[in-house]
Design a protein around this motif. Structure first.
Motif, PDB file in Angstrom:
ATOM      1  N   ALA A  65      13.934  -6.496 -32.649  1.00  0.00           N
ATOM      2  CA  ALA A  65      13.797  -5.153 -32.069  1.00  0.00           C
ATOM      3  C   ALA A  65      12.377  -4.855 -31.606  1.00  0.00           C
ATOM      4  N   TYR A  66      11.408  -5.651 -32.030  1.00  0.00           N
ATOM      5  CA  TYR A  66      10.005  -5.390 -31.708  1.00  0.00           C
ATOM      6  C   TYR A  66       9.361  -6.637 -31.116  1.00  0.00           C
ATOM      7  N   ASN A  67       8.391  -6.401 -30.226  1.00  0.00           N
ATOM      8  CA  ASN A  67       7.456  -7.441 -29.813  1.00  0.00           C
ATOM      9  C   ASN A  67       6.252  -7.360 -30.752  1.00  0.00           C
ATOM     10  N   VAL A  68       5.976  -8.444 -31.453  1.00  0.00           N
ATOM     11  CA  VAL A  68       4.984  -8.441 -32.524  1.00  0.00           C
ATOM     12  C   VAL A  68       3.752  -9.237 -32.096  1.00  0.00           C
ATOM     13  N   TYR A  69       2.589  -8.616 -32.257  1.00  0.00           N
ATOM     14  CA  TYR A  69       1.311  -9.241 -31.932  1.00  0.00           C
ATOM     15  C   TYR A  69       0.487  -9.304 -33.223  1.00  0.00           C
ATOM     16  N   ARG A  70       0.016 -10.501 -33.573  1.00  0.00           N
ATOM     17  CA  ARG A  70      -0.631 -10.694 -34.872  1.00  0.00           C
ATOM     18  C   ARG A  70      -2.002 -11.326 -34.737  1.00  0.00           C
ATOM     19  N   CYS A  71      -2.837 -10.991 -35.709  1.00  0.00           N
ATOM     20  CA  CYS A  71      -4.107 -11.696 -35.923  1.00  0.00           C
ATOM     21  C   CYS A  71      -4.211 -11.915 -37.428  1.00  0.00           C
ATOM     22  N   ASP A  72      -3.834 -13.105 -37.869  1.00  0.00           N
ATOM     23  CA  ASP A  72      -3.825 -13.399 -39.297  1.00  0.00           C
ATOM     24  C   ASP A  72      -5.233 -13.700 -39.795  1.00  0.00           C
ATOM     25  N   ARG A  73      -5.364 -13.877 -41.107  1.00  0.00           N
ATOM     26  CA  ARG A  73      -6.645 -14.115 -41.733  1.00  0.00           C
ATOM     27  C   ARG A  73      -7.374 -15.280 -41.062  1.00  0.00           C
ATOM     28  N   PHE A 129      11.633  11.052 -36.297  1.00  0.00           N
ATOM     29  CA  PHE A 129      13.074  11.157 -36.373  1.00  0.00           C
ATOM     30  C   PHE A 129      13.627  12.191 -35.399  1.00  0.00           C
ATOM     31  N   THR A 130      12.768  13.042 -34.807  1.00  0.00           N
ATOM     32  CA  THR A 130      13.256  14.056 -33.891  1.00  0.00           C
ATOM     33  C   THR A 130      12.721  13.884 -32.484  1.00  0.00           C
ATOM     34  N   ALA A 131      11.512  13.384 -32.362  1.00  0.00           N
ATOM     35  CA  ALA A 131      10.926  13.270 -31.029  1.00  0.00           C
ATOM     36  C   ALA A 131      11.158  11.914 -30.409  1.00  0.00           C
ATOM     37  N   THR A 132      11.216  10.862 -31.223  1.00  0.00           N
ATOM     38  CA  THR A 132      11.368   9.521 -30.686  1.00  0.00           C
ATOM     39  C   THR A 132      12.326   8.736 -31.540  1.00  0.00           C
ATOM     40  N   SER A 133      12.711   7.601 -31.015  1.00  0.00           N
ATOM     41  CA  SER A 133      13.619   6.730 -31.740  1.00  0.00           C
ATOM     42  C   SER A 133      13.342   5.300 -31.341  1.00  0.00           C
ATOM     43  N   ARG A 134      13.470   4.391 -32.282  1.00  0.00           N
ATOM     44  CA  ARG A 134      13.273   2.985 -31.964  1.00  0.00           C
ATOM     45  C   ARG A 134      14.312   2.515 -30.963  1.00  0.00           C
ATOM     46  N   ARG A 135      15.501   3.083 -30.994  1.00  0.00           N
ATOM     47  CA  ARG A 135      16.554   2.659 -30.092  1.00  0.00           C
ATOM     48  C   ARG A 135      16.583   3.466 -28.807  1.00  0.00           C
ATOM     49  N   LYS A 180     -10.110 -16.559 -48.863  1.00  0.00           N
ATOM     50  CA  LYS A 180      -9.056 -17.392 -48.318  1.00  0.00           C
ATOM     51  C   LYS A 180      -7.757 -16.603 -48.146  1.00  0.00           C
ATOM     52  N   ARG A 181      -7.521 -15.610 -49.009  1.00  0.00           N
ATOM     53  CA  ARG A 181      -6.288 -14.835 -48.931  1.00  0.00           C
ATOM     54  C   ARG A 181      -6.594 -13.421 -48.468  1.00  0.00           C
ATOM     55  N   GLY A 182      -5.505 -12.702 -48.153  1.00  0.00           N
ATOM     56  CA  GLY A 182      -5.634 -11.302 -47.771  1.00  0.00           C
ATOM     57  C   GLY A 182      -5.889 -11.150 -46.286  1.00  0.00           C
ATOM     58  N   GLY A 183      -6.223  -9.920 -45.902  1.00  0.00           N
ATOM     59  CA  GLY A 183      -6.570  -9.633 -44.521  1.00  0.00           C
ATOM     60  C   GLY A 183      -5.398  -9.746 -43.577  1.00  0.00           C
ATOM     61  N   GLY A 184      -5.708  -9.773 -42.298  1.00  0.00           N
ATOM     62  CA  GLY A 184      -4.683  -9.893 -41.268  1.00  0.00           C
ATOM     63  C   GLY A 184      -4.240  -8.534 -40.755  1.00  0.00           C
ATOM     64  N   VAL A 185      -4.023  -8.460 -39.448  1.00  0.00           N
ATOM     65  CA  VAL A 185      -3.547  -7.228 -38.810  1.00  0.00           C
ATOM     66  C   VAL A 185      -2.427  -7.581 -37.846  1.00  0.00           C
ATOM     67  N   LEU A 186      -1.610  -6.586 -37.527  1.00  0.00           N
ATOM     68  CA  LEU A 186      -0.562  -6.790 -36.520  1.00  0.00           C
ATOM     69  C   LEU A 186      -0.205  -5.461 -35.879  1.00  0.00           C
ATOM     70  N   ILE A 187       0.327  -5.554 -34.672  1.00  0.00           N
ATOM     71  CA  ILE A 187       0.869  -4.412 -33.941  1.00  0.00           C
ATOM     72  C   ILE A 187       2.251  -4.811 -33.454  1.00  0.00           C
ATOM     73  N   ALA A 188       3.260  -4.037 -33.834  1.00  0.00           N
ATOM     74  CA  ALA A 188       4.638  -4.276 -33.399  1.00  0.00           C
ATOM     75  C   ALA A 188       5.061  -3.127 -32.485  1.00  0.00           C
ATOM     76  N   VAL A 189       5.508  -3.464 -31.278  1.00  0.00           N
ATOM     77  CA  VAL A 189       5.896  -2.470 -30.282  1.00  0.00           C
ATOM     78  C   VAL A 189       7.371  -2.667 -29.963  1.00  0.00           C
ATOM     79  N   THR A 190       8.131  -1.582 -29.989  1.00  0.00           N
ATOM     80  CA  THR A 190       9.550  -1.686 -29.677  1.00  0.00           C
ATOM     81  C   THR A 190       9.733  -2.351 -28.316  1.00  0.00           C
ATOM     82  N   ASN A 191      10.767  -3.191 -28.215  1.00  0.00           N
ATOM     83  CA  ASN A 191      10.964  -3.921 -26.967  1.00  0.00           C
ATOM     84  C   ASN A 191      11.450  -3.040 -25.831  1.00  0.00           C
TER      85      ASN A 191
END
Length: 527
Positions: free
Chosen positions: A138-146, A76-82, A154-165
């Motif tokens: 607001a973000y570029n989203v990269y996913r690797c689902d289960r 909240f002080t060093a960086t901002s999504r916007r 069969k359920r659960g798992g999955g990862v993602l990385i979202a980077v501000t555009n």
């Protein structure tokens, strides 16, 4: 006697404000605790005074912080999504234990998030859930689902990385193993690149040495693709609760031989990363004194980062997986912003009579005098824009988010002030005060969003266009995709995307210049 510099003056002012705030707060609390009954007006007045004191404390803290070197970097002080900082980005890591039933809650939280990068594990997502439902645009989203081939579950798992555009990011082109739920994203800085990875290994595969070796092999390929000055960071939930980590003087954490129980998989994990020159640095434990989410970094990243437990998670934190905040210092290049003005003019309230009159009064014969089609087109466009500015009103500033109101904005300012005070005066009182205000803000924010959705649904008959615009925003992402491809080339920002389009168009146009005779012949054949 020499005069004091600005730092000494602000330091004295800050300390004076702190003492006065403490004294006044104690006096008011003593008055409120007296046995006599207070009227509603008195209680409201005292409450306003206390709120003002907290605001003054935050202002004093911020004034004090502006005159000294930055010691604490927070999202909240060093960086901002916007507005990304010029020399640091904030990365939030959290095991969310499923997002399928938390889509709206997560979307509301992300709409107000200040993190530049969000890394999640155990997302439980599949192709039925669109990234825009969770992150908006607001973000570029990269996913690797289960992956059903990586586990029997069969359920659960999955990862993602979202980077501000606002950051230049792209999925890593380096091939990785598909028997593990993992992915790597590259964030391009001015002088170096950040290779950011995340992995989730389910409990039924945690003892499988083959899965660990496949992950280490993928990390090796990523490391080999980096330059000596690049950073390499890997987050993950490896489901290795028997590893106990202790901090060392060099800033890294190593398994405690006295309390750790090594297995073939855990040994392969520790030894594999050690051979790559990537070491674990997290000693943050959960409620059972275990570190289930290690953070592996190379030496370059370790020297340029700070790791701590996040002040506040995106959604409710899992007791076994405390959220982590990693701040990376890196010089960033100038970002290319899109300059769309499609919504600048409100043609629904335009003075078309005035526009038509202006068009009639203009001497368009001057277009023949330019002798260059580009100059003529520029003149034509500039003239039209001038007419629009005189006869077409513009849209006013829109609420962001669209469900915002005055009370929500007040609670947001109040929450920011409480966070600043907690950041610079860490004690149980300021912590409790921050979480109390933050919970109030989050609850009201969620309420306003629910009301916004309800009104949109109820307006289906009266305003169907608004309803379907809302639905389309949840189903697909507007604009260009985060990565575009041409042959073996990959584009990850506006500049390189334009270059790829230019290369493609150049390949289908002939550089031969037609003669005047050919042009005349072509004009005669036009019906």
């Amino acid at each position: 006697m020499s005069s004091m510099n600005s730092f000494e003056e602000n330091n004295i002012l800050f300390e004076f404000c702190e003492r006065q705030l403490d004294l006044l707060e104690e006096d008011l609390q003593r008055l409120l605790n007296t046995p006599r009954l207070f009227t509603k007006r008195e209680v409201a007045a005292y409450t306003r005074v206390l709120e003002t004191l907290y605001m003054l404390g935050a202002v004093a803290a911020s004034e004090h912080a502006e005159t000294r070197d930055t010691e604490i970097l927070t999202p909240f002080t060093a960086t901002s999504r916007r507005s990304v900082s010029d020399n640091a980005i904030s990365v939030l890591y959290q095991n969310v234990r499923g997002l399928r039933t938390k889509v709206d809650e997560f979307f509301v939280a992300v709409s107000d998030a200040q993190y530049d990068v969000i890394v999640l594990t155990d997302t439980w997502l599949n192709e039925c859930f669109h990234s825009v439902q969770l992150f908006g645009d607001a973000y570029n989203v990269y996913r690797c689902d289960r992956n059903p081939h990586s586990t029997n579950k069969k359920r659960g798992g999955g990862v993602l990385i979202a980077v501000t555009n606002r950051l230049n990011s792209q999925i890593s082109p380096v091939r990785i193993s598909d028997i593990v739920e993992q992915l790597w994203v590259k964030i391009v800085g001015l002088y170096r690149t950040i290779s950011l990875g995340v992995v989730y290994i389910s409990s039924d595969c945690a003892s499988n040495v083959i899965s660990i070796d496949a992950h280490i092999e993928s990390a090796l390929r990523q490391s080999n693709s980096l330059q000596p000055n690049d950073m390499h960071v890997v987050f993950g939930d490896y489901n290795q609760p028997n590893l106990s980590w202790i901090s060392c003087s060099n800033g890294y954490a190593f398994p405690d031989p006295n309390t750790s129980a090594f297995s073939g998989a855990s040994s392969a994990l520790v030894d594999g990363f050690a051979l790559l020159g990537i070491r674990q640095m997290s000693t943050i434990v959960n409620n059972r004194n275990h570190t289930l989410d290690p953070v592996f970094v190379n030496d370059v990243a370790k020297d340029a980062c700070t790791l701590s437990e996040a002040h506040e998670p995106i959604i409710e934190a899992d007791l076994f997986h405390p959220p982590l905040l990693l701040t990376l210092c890196i010089s960033l290049p100038t970002s290319y912003e899109s300059c769309s003005v499609s919504n600048e003019f409100n043609f629904g309230h335009a003075d078309f009579v005035g526009v038509n009159q202006s068009l009639l009064e203009t001497d368009w014969s001057v277009l023949d005098d330019f002798g260059n089609v580009d100059l003529a087109a520029d003149f034509f466009s500039d003239t039209l824009r001038q007419f629009f500015r005189h006869h077409v009103p513009t849209f006013g500033p829109r609420m962001n988010p669209p469900w915002s109101n005055a009370r929500l904005r007040f609670l947001k300012r109040k929450r920011s002030a409480a966070l600043k005070k907690y950041t610079y005066r860490r004690n149980p009182t300021t912590k409790q005060h921050f979480f109390q205000i933050s919970n109030e803000y989050r609850a009201y924010n969620q309420f306003r969003y629910s009301e916004y959705v309800r009104r949109t649904q109820n307006d289906l008959k009266k305003k169907p266009k608004r309803f379907w615009s809302f639905v389309n925003e949840k189903r697909k992402q507007s604009g260009l995709p985060s990565n575009m491809f041409l042959e073996d080339l990959v584009s990850a920002n506006t500049q390189t995307t334009c270059d790829l389009f230019a290369k493609h168009f150049a390949s289908v146009f002939s550089p031969t210049v037609a003669s005047d005779l050919q042009i005349d012949d072509a004009m005669r054949n036009i019906p």
